[in-house]
Design a protein around this motif. Sequence first.
Motif, short mmCIF file in Angstrom:
data_model
loop_
_atom_site.label_atom_id
_atom_site.label_comp_id
_atom_site.label_asym_id
_atom_site.label_seq_id
_atom_site.Cartn_x
_atom_site.Cartn_y
_atom_site.Cartn_z
N UNK A 1 -46.67 4.80 -33.73
CA UNK A 1 -45.43 5.57 -33.80
C UNK A 1 -45.44 6.75 -32.85
N UNK A 2 -46.59 7.43 -32.74
CA UNK A 2 -46.72 8.54 -31.81
C UNK A 2 -46.56 8.05 -30.38
N UNK A 3 -47.17 6.91 -30.07
CA UNK A 3 -47.05 6.34 -28.72
C UNK A 3 -45.59 5.99 -28.42
N UNK A 4 -44.87 5.48 -29.40
CA UNK A 4 -43.45 5.15 -29.20
C UNK A 4 -42.63 6.40 -28.91
N UNK A 5 -42.90 7.47 -29.64
CA UNK A 5 -42.17 8.72 -29.41
C UNK A 5 -42.48 9.26 -28.02
N UNK A 6 -43.75 9.26 -27.63
CA UNK A 6 -44.13 9.74 -26.29
C UNK A 6 -43.46 8.92 -25.21
N UNK A 7 -43.42 7.60 -25.39
CA UNK A 7 -42.78 6.73 -24.40
C UNK A 7 -41.29 7.01 -24.31
N UNK A 8 -40.65 7.29 -25.43
CA UNK A 8 -39.22 7.57 -25.43
C UNK A 8 -38.93 8.89 -24.72
N UNK A 9 -39.76 9.90 -24.93
CA UNK A 9 -39.58 11.18 -24.23
C UNK A 9 -39.72 10.97 -22.72
N UNK A 10 -40.72 10.21 -22.32
CA UNK A 10 -40.93 9.92 -20.90
C UNK A 10 -39.74 9.17 -20.31
N UNK A 11 -39.26 8.16 -21.02
CA UNK A 11 -38.12 7.37 -20.56
C UNK A 11 -36.88 8.25 -20.43
N UNK A 12 -36.64 9.09 -21.43
CA UNK A 12 -35.45 9.94 -21.41
C UNK A 12 -35.54 11.02 -20.32
N UNK A 13 -36.74 11.54 -20.06
CA UNK A 13 -36.93 12.50 -18.96
C UNK A 13 -36.47 11.86 -17.65
N UNK A 14 -36.92 10.63 -17.42
CA UNK A 14 -36.56 9.92 -16.18
C UNK A 14 -35.07 9.63 -16.14
N UNK A 15 -34.51 9.19 -17.25
CA UNK A 15 -33.07 8.87 -17.30
C UNK A 15 -32.23 10.12 -17.08
N UNK A 16 -32.68 11.26 -17.65
CA UNK A 16 -31.94 12.51 -17.47
C UNK A 16 -32.00 12.96 -16.02
#
Length: 152
Positions: free
Chosen positions: A31-46
Motif C-alpha cells: 500500500x505504501x508503494x502504491x501511494x508513492x507511485x501515485x505521488x510520482x505519477x501525479x507529479x509528472x502529470x502536473x
Amino acid sequence: MSRAFVKEQDGVDELPDRLISEHANLVTAEGLAQIEAEVTRLDAAHAMAQAEGDRAEMAATARNLRYWSARLASAELVPPAADTTTVQFGLTITIEREDGRRQTYRIVGEDEADPAKGSISYVSPLARALVGKSIGDTVRVAGGEAEIIAIV
C-alpha cells in the motif's frame, strides 16, 4: 451591468480538496508503494499539464497531488504480522459461509482496499468483525454466519 459585458475568468477555479479519512492511515508495504507511485505519477502529470498550459488538468492533478501527498505524509507502515493464529491487519483470511461458499480477503489500509480484488479496509464492518478471531471462530456476515477456515 449586463453579464454579456462582463469578462469571464481566464483561469479554472481550484478544485476543493478530497476528503481525508479520520481513521489512522495504516498501510501495508504494498500500500505504501502504491501511494508513492501515485505521488510520482501525479507529479509528472502536473508538470506536463503546466508545460502544456492545460489549466483544467493542472487543477485536477494539483487536487489529487494534495490528497496523495497528505496520505503519504500520514502513512503508518504496519509490519507483516508474525503471528497468524489470529486475524490481524495485513493477513489474508478465508471464510466459509453457511451455504458453503468460500471467500478470501486481505485486510489492508483504506486506500489499498479493493473488495472486487479480495482486499478490504481495516475499518470495514467485515474486517472489524474478523480482527482478533481465530480459525474455527464464526462471525456475522451479511445477515448470516461464516466460519474462519484459514489465516495466512
